[in-house]
Scaffold this motif. Structure first.
Motif, PDB file in Angstrom:
ATOM      1  N   SER A  83     -34.985 -36.938  15.086  1.00  0.00           N
ATOM      2  CA  SER A  83     -35.580 -36.489  16.350  1.00  0.00           C
ATOM      3  C   SER A  83     -35.447 -37.566  17.420  1.00  0.00           C
ATOM      4  O   SER A  83     -35.140 -37.272  18.584  1.00  0.00           O
ATOM      5  CB  SER A  83     -37.056 -36.127  16.145  1.00  0.00           C
ATOM      6  N   ALA A  84     -35.686 -38.822  17.014  1.00  0.00           N
ATOM      7  CA  ALA A  84     -35.539 -39.921  17.967  1.00  0.00           C
ATOM      8  C   ALA A  84     -34.089 -40.042  18.434  1.00  0.00           C
ATOM      9  O   ALA A  84     -33.823 -40.271  19.624  1.00  0.00           O
ATOM     10  CB  ALA A  84     -36.006 -41.230  17.330  1.00  0.00           C
ATOM     11  N   ALA A  85     -33.133 -39.873  17.483  1.00  0.00           N
ATOM     12  CA  ALA A  85     -31.718 -39.952  17.857  1.00  0.00           C
ATOM     13  C   ALA A  85     -31.335 -38.806  18.790  1.00  0.00           C
ATOM     14  O   ALA A  85     -30.581 -38.998  19.763  1.00  0.00           O
ATOM     15  CB  ALA A  85     -30.847 -39.918  16.599  1.00  0.00           C
ATOM     16  N   GLU A  86     -31.853 -37.589  18.520  1.00  0.00           N
ATOM     17  CA  GLU A  86     -31.566 -36.459  19.403  1.00  0.00           C
ATOM     18  C   GLU A  86     -32.159 -36.678  20.786  1.00  0.00           C
ATOM     19  O   GLU A  86     -31.531 -36.349  21.796  1.00  0.00           O
ATOM     20  CB  GLU A  86     -32.112 -35.174  18.786  1.00  0.00           C
ATOM     21  N   ALA A  87     -33.375 -37.237  20.836  1.00  0.00           N
ATOM     22  CA  ALA A  87     -33.988 -37.514  22.137  1.00  0.00           C
ATOM     23  C   ALA A  87     -33.173 -38.557  22.903  1.00  0.00           C
ATOM     24  O   ALA A  87     -32.957 -38.427  24.116  1.00  0.00           O
ATOM     25  CB  ALA A  87     -35.426 -37.992  21.948  1.00  0.00           C
ATOM     26  N   ALA A  88     -32.721 -39.603  22.167  1.00  0.00           N
ATOM     27  CA  ALA A  88     -31.898 -40.629  22.812  1.00  0.00           C
ATOM     28  C   ALA A  88     -30.580 -40.031  23.293  1.00  0.00           C
ATOM     29  O   ALA A  88     -30.097 -40.345  24.390  1.00  0.00           O
ATOM     30  CB  ALA A  88     -31.644 -41.779  21.843  1.00  0.00           C
ATOM     31  N   GLY A  89     -29.988 -39.138  22.469  1.00  0.00           N
ATOM     32  CA  GLY A  89     -28.750 -38.483  22.875  1.00  0.00           C
ATOM     33  C   GLY A  89     -28.945 -37.609  24.110  1.00  0.00           C
ATOM     34  O   GLY A  89     -28.093 -37.577  25.004  1.00  0.00           O
ATOM     35  N   ALA A  90     -30.086 -36.900  24.157  1.00  0.00           N
ATOM     36  CA  ALA A  90     -30.377 -36.071  25.328  1.00  0.00           C
ATOM     37  C   ALA A  90     -30.547 -36.934  26.583  1.00  0.00           C
ATOM     38  O   ALA A  90     -30.078 -36.565  27.673  1.00  0.00           O
ATOM     39  CB  ALA A  90     -31.635 -35.241  25.081  1.00  0.00           C
ATOM     40  N   ARG A  91     -31.232 -38.085  26.424  1.00  0.00           N
ATOM     41  CA  ARG A  91     -31.386 -38.983  27.583  1.00  0.00           C
ATOM     42  C   ARG A  91     -30.034 -39.515  28.040  1.00  0.00           C
ATOM     43  O   ARG A  91     -29.757 -39.581  29.247  1.00  0.00           O
ATOM     44  CB  ARG A  91     -32.318 -40.142  27.219  1.00  0.00           C
ATOM     45  N   MET A  92     -29.186 -39.893  27.079  1.00  0.00           N
ATOM     46  CA  MET A  92     -27.864 -40.392  27.447  1.00  0.00           C
ATOM     47  C   MET A  92     -27.037 -39.307  28.126  1.00  0.00           C
ATOM     48  O   MET A  92     -26.305 -39.580  29.084  1.00  0.00           O
ATOM     49  CB  MET A  92     -27.149 -40.915  26.200  1.00  0.00           C
ATOM     50  N   GLU A  94     -28.185 -36.800  29.893  1.00  0.00           N
ATOM     51  CA  GLU A  94     -28.702 -36.634  31.246  1.00  0.00           C
ATOM     52  C   GLU A  94     -28.268 -37.789  32.145  1.00  0.00           C
ATOM     53  O   GLU A  94     -27.914 -37.580  33.322  1.00  0.00           O
ATOM     54  CB  GLU A  94     -30.232 -36.538  31.212  1.00  0.00           C
ATOM     55  N   GLN A  95     -28.266 -39.006  31.604  1.00  0.00           N
ATOM     56  CA  GLN A  95     -27.793 -40.148  32.372  1.00  0.00           C
ATOM     57  C   GLN A  95     -26.320 -40.003  32.727  1.00  0.00           C
ATOM     58  O   GLN A  95     -25.903 -40.323  33.847  1.00  0.00           O
ATOM     59  CB  GLN A  95     -28.042 -41.436  31.588  1.00  0.00           C
ATOM     60  N   ASN A  96     -25.522 -39.509  31.755  1.00  0.00           N
ATOM     61  CA  ASN A  96     -24.099 -39.307  32.023  1.00  0.00           C
ATOM     62  C   ASN A  96     -23.893 -38.244  33.101  1.00  0.00           C
ATOM     63  O   ASN A  96     -23.002 -38.373  33.952  1.00  0.00           O
ATOM     64  CB  ASN A  96     -23.376 -38.893  30.738  1.00  0.00           C
ATOM     65  N   ARG A  97     -24.719 -37.188  33.061  1.00  0.00           N
ATOM     66  CA  ARG A  97     -24.607 -36.162  34.084  1.00  0.00           C
ATOM     67  C   ARG A  97     -24.985 -36.710  35.462  1.00  0.00           C
ATOM     68  O   ARG A  97     -24.339 -36.405  36.464  1.00  0.00           O
ATOM     69  CB  ARG A  97     -25.505 -34.976  33.735  1.00  0.00           C
ATOM     70  N   GLN A  98     -26.030 -37.525  35.502  1.00  0.00           N
ATOM     71  CA  GLN A  98     -26.412 -38.129  36.777  1.00  0.00           C
ATOM     72  C   GLN A  98     -25.312 -39.056  37.284  1.00  0.00           C
ATOM     73  O   GLN A  98     -24.998 -39.072  38.483  1.00  0.00           O
ATOM     74  CB  GLN A  98     -27.723 -38.891  36.612  1.00  0.00           C
ATOM     75  N   LEU A  99     -24.712 -39.816  36.355  1.00  0.00           N
ATOM     76  CA  LEU A  99     -23.619 -40.711  36.740  1.00  0.00           C
ATOM     77  C   LEU A  99     -22.430 -39.910  37.247  1.00  0.00           C
ATOM     78  O   LEU A  99     -21.820 -40.263  38.266  1.00  0.00           O
ATOM     79  CB  LEU A  99     -23.210 -41.573  35.540  1.00  0.00           C
ATOM     80  N   ALA A 100     -22.097 -38.815  36.540  1.00  0.00           N
ATOM     81  CA  ALA A 100     -20.986 -37.971  36.983  1.00  0.00           C
ATOM     82  C   ALA A 100     -21.265 -37.385  38.360  1.00  0.00           C
ATOM     83  O   ALA A 100     -20.378 -37.322  39.221  1.00  0.00           O
ATOM     84  CB  ALA A 100     -20.733 -36.862  35.965  1.00  0.00           C
ATOM     85  N   ARG A 101     -22.530 -36.967  38.572  1.00  0.00           N
ATOM     86  CA  ARG A 101     -22.897 -36.415  39.874  1.00  0.00           C
ATOM     87  C   ARG A 101     -22.750 -37.466  40.970  1.00  0.00           C
ATOM     88  O   ARG A 101     -22.232 -37.182  42.063  1.00  0.00           O
ATOM     89  CB  ARG A 101     -24.336 -35.892  39.816  1.00  0.00           C
ATOM     90  N   GLN A 102     -23.191 -38.690  40.691  1.00  0.00           N
ATOM     91  CA  GLN A 102     -23.072 -39.764  41.677  1.00  0.00           C
ATOM     92  C   GLN A 102     -21.605 -40.104  41.946  1.00  0.00           C
ATOM     93  O   GLN A 102     -21.221 -40.341  43.101  1.00  0.00           O
ATOM     94  CB  GLN A 102     -23.817 -40.998  41.184  1.00  0.00           C
ATOM     95  N   LEU A 103     -20.784 -40.115  40.876  1.00  0.00           N
ATOM     96  CA  LEU A 103     -19.362 -40.415  41.055  1.00  0.00           C
ATOM     97  C   LEU A 103     -18.684 -39.340  41.904  1.00  0.00           C
ATOM     98  O   LEU A 103     -17.850 -39.648  42.767  1.00  0.00           O
ATOM     99  CB  LEU A 103     -18.676 -40.517  39.690  1.00  0.00           C
ATOM    100  N   ILE A 104     -19.044 -38.075  41.660  1.00  0.00           N
ATOM    101  CA  ILE A 104     -18.464 -36.998  42.452  1.00  0.00           C
ATOM    102  C   ILE A 104     -18.901 -37.114  43.906  1.00  0.00           C
ATOM    103  O   ILE A 104     -18.097 -36.921  44.831  1.00  0.00           O
ATOM    104  CB  ILE A 104     -18.866 -35.638  41.858  1.00  0.00           C
ATOM    105  N   GLN A 105     -20.167 -37.451  44.139  1.00  0.00           N
ATOM    106  CA  GLN A 105     -20.646 -37.623  45.509  1.00  0.00           C
ATOM    107  C   GLN A 105     -19.923 -38.772  46.202  1.00  0.00           C
ATOM    108  O   GLN A 105     -19.515 -38.655  47.372  1.00  0.00           O
ATOM    109  CB  GLN A 105     -22.152 -37.860  45.499  1.00  0.00           C
TER     110      GLN A 105
END
Length: 319
Positions: A83-92, A94-105
């Motif tokens: 569960s902790a690994a899945e939560a960490a994966g979900a956070r990563m 989301e971080q990757n999506r935010q990074l991708a969004r910032q890179l696209i912007q």
């Protein structure tokens, strides 16, 4: 929390079955006096020591209970770690999506800056060169044939350079997106593409497309643009249909804009899973906004691109 609520009724049911079975067996054993009968049966086999079998089975049951309890603890630790690994994966993720969004912007901001520089600097220089060349050609047409020919060559080169700049501007930044809106921009893109490739291209927009945020506008425009490029390269299509649907005002949470691009070309080969950089780039743009994109064979032949983009909450209410 949802997982615990889901498993709790099943566990309680199992415990109720076990308790009911034990109580029923106790009542039956007391009624039939099974212990006395087993003891009497065991005494006849004293030389085999079978009368020790009940205590041995009791000890085996206790050992199995101890074994199960240890395995249960290990399972709990493993589930918590997972569960902790899945939560960490979900956070990563989301971080990757935010990074991708910032890179696209940042990419779109840089494209906008380059488009402005091309328009303001190179475009103006092309106009100045063309004006000077036209003036020279007009003044020397009847007197200096060589100068006239050179001036005409300069003018033609300036025209060609202007066409190149316009093409680069269209690729860097959708022309008129801020002033004319998404629908008009897409109509212009598709008309230009249709004229260049000789393929019929139809836009069907359902709902108001004005007022969308820039990221959504750009994602839809680039998806259509890249899809048309892929169709021109691979599909050999005769007709392309682009459908965009936006829900009506005051819709509930989770409403989305849907984009569908169908062509009647050669389609995807059977079992094909290979994706090029263009499709990958489209997917990254859509995923960065929390949407999803799929590319598959269309039911009637050809290829279908489906994109779903979520509407921001404030935009849903203001739509």
């Amino acid at each position: 929390m949802m997982s615990k609520k889901f498993h709790r009724p099943t566990a309680m049911t199992d415990l109720a079955i076990i308790a009911g079975t034990v109580i029923a067996f106790f009542v039956l054993a007391a009624h039939l006096e099974l212990s006395e009968k087993v003891a009497a049966w065991g005494r006849s086999y004293e030389h085999w020591q079978l009368d020790e079998l009940p205590l041995t089975l009791l000890l085996l049951s206790a050992g199995l209970a101890w074994f199960s309890q240890r395995r249960w603890r290990e399972l709990v630790v493993e589930v918590r770690a997972r569960s902790a690994a899945e939560a960490a994966g979900a956070r990563m993720l989301e971080q990757n999506r935010q990074l991708a969004r910032q890179l696209i912007q940042l990419q779109e901001q840089e494209r906008r800056h380059l488009a402005r520089e091309l328009h303001d600097e190179l475009g103006q220089c092309c106009v100045a060169i063309k004006v000077d060349a036209s003036s020279i050609a007009h003044d020397t047409r009847d007197r200096l044939e060589t100068a006239y020919v050179c001036a005409r060559a300069i003018e033609q080169t300036a025209d060609h350079l202007q066409d190149v700049v316009r093409s680069m501007l269209r690729r860097l930044r959708p022309m008129g997106l801020d002033e004319l809106g998404l629908a008009a921009c897409l109509q212009g893109l598709m008309a230009s593409w249709s004229e260049r490739h000789g393929t019929a291209c139809v836009l069907r927009a359902d709902g108001v497309l004005d007022g969308l945020d820039e990221a959504t506008n750009i994602a839809i425009y680039r998806t259509v643009q890249e899809s048309l490029t892929n169709i021109a390269k691979h599909a050999r299509a005769n007709r392309v249909v682009v459908d965009i649907h936006r829900p009506a005002a005051a819709m509930s949470e989770g409403d989305c804009i849907t984009l569908r691009i169908d062509d009647d070309g050669e389609g995807m080969s059977a079992g094909s899973t290979r994706e090029g950089l263009g499709i990958f780039g489209m997917g990254e743009r859509v995923h960065a906004l929390g949407g999803r994109l799929s590319v598959a064979a269309a039911p009637s032949g050809g290829t279908r691109v489906d994109a779903v983009l979520p509407l921001p909450g404030g935009m849903r209410q203001a739509a």
